[in-house]
Design an enzyme around this catalytic site. Sequence first.
Site, PDB file in Angstrom:
ATOM      1  N   ARG A 110      42.750  41.527  48.644  1.00 13.02           N
ATOM      2  CA  ARG A 110      42.151  41.944  47.375  1.00 13.02           C
ATOM      3  C   ARG A 110      43.237  42.636  46.562  1.00 13.02           C
ATOM      4  O   ARG A 110      44.120  43.295  47.118  1.00 13.02           O
ATOM      5  CB  ARG A 110      40.973  42.889  47.594  1.00 13.02           C
ATOM      6  N   GLU A 132      41.251  41.542  37.747  1.00 11.56           N
ATOM      7  CA  GLU A 132      41.127  40.113  37.442  1.00 11.56           C
ATOM      8  C   GLU A 132      40.107  39.890  36.330  1.00 11.56           C
ATOM      9  O   GLU A 132      39.089  40.572  36.267  1.00 11.56           O
ATOM     10  CB  GLU A 132      40.702  39.353  38.702  1.00 11.56           C
ATOM     11  N   HIS A 188      43.587  33.580  42.131  1.00 10.26           N
ATOM     12  CA  HIS A 188      42.545  33.819  43.138  1.00 10.26           C
ATOM     13  C   HIS A 188      41.953  32.487  43.623  1.00 10.26           C
ATOM     14  O   HIS A 188      40.729  32.313  43.657  1.00 10.26           O
ATOM     15  CB  HIS A 188      41.439  34.717  42.570  1.00 10.26           C
TER      16      HIS A 188
END
Length: 332
Positions: A250, A279, A297
């Site tokens: 993460r 993000e 991602h």
Amino acid sequence: MAPAAATAAKWSGKPPALPSLLLIRRVDASFAAALRQRFRILDFFASGEPLPAFLAAAEAPRAAVVMGGGVVRVDAAFLDAAPSLRCVFSTAAGVDFIDLGECARRGVAVANSGRVYSTDVADHAVGMLIDVLRRVTAAERFVRRGLWPLQRDYPLGSKLGGKRIGIIGLGNIGSLIAKRLEAFGCVIYYNSRKPKDSVSYRYFPSVHDLAVESDVLVVACALNKDTRHIVNMDVLDALGKDGIIINIGRGANIDEAEMVRALKEGRIAGAGLDVFENEPEVPAELLSMDNVVLTHHVAVSTSESRGDLRDHTIANLEAFFSGKPLLTPVLP
């Protein structure tokens, strides 16, 4: 559906009503069609409503499919707004956006994607590391810009074999990364909550000490209060000017601002990043760095994993609505 309701529907001649399902993530057409065959879908994104209004209008749904990334937090406020919920399925492996304690207190079961993405994420991590070390995409840009005939020489990359790889989080994904890198002749070290008897890799209880002994740090741990910014300025400095960092965990596992400074100042040699703190925002400084490889991602995303996720999601939901144990429960 409860057995009594199914029996009543049978005797009435009407088809049994499909159980209601909150869908709080975007899915492709085949995923959506498979869900609609089995459930009455209450689609947040199709509704166009703010989340509070959407939840207020939902008719007593007992299950929800959710994803992370800032779309929703399954916390006390969310559960207050949907009091009928008894199951939450996360399409991610991480559940940092779900208050597991609050769910347990209210009798809400939680499940996640389990091992659906594990091999894809491990492959992606290794691919990013090779790219950073061998400057693959940077060299590709060099060729595309027509610089090869003009400049001839290009900075040398570094070999993967023999590198000391420190893995933060030797769970499902971390273990698969370790096995892949062992095949390249790398030496594997790791940090985890406790040593694992099933492996012979050297264990470090301190991430700082792991960084001191490693050429590469791979972040593969979950995000929680203990692992937020687990890679901080001290760890980056311990990794050193020749060190590489790879993050497929993460974004907030790394102190992103400190990492950007370390890259700009040459205190570490490079990075491969699939995740970011805010993000979809990516620090502008990273975009011009040839020693940094960036992806959006997508370590989890392959055509195969999407099909696997669809099947895994439905299997968990069908287990819940049938009163059976969830396939991949997540406990507080």
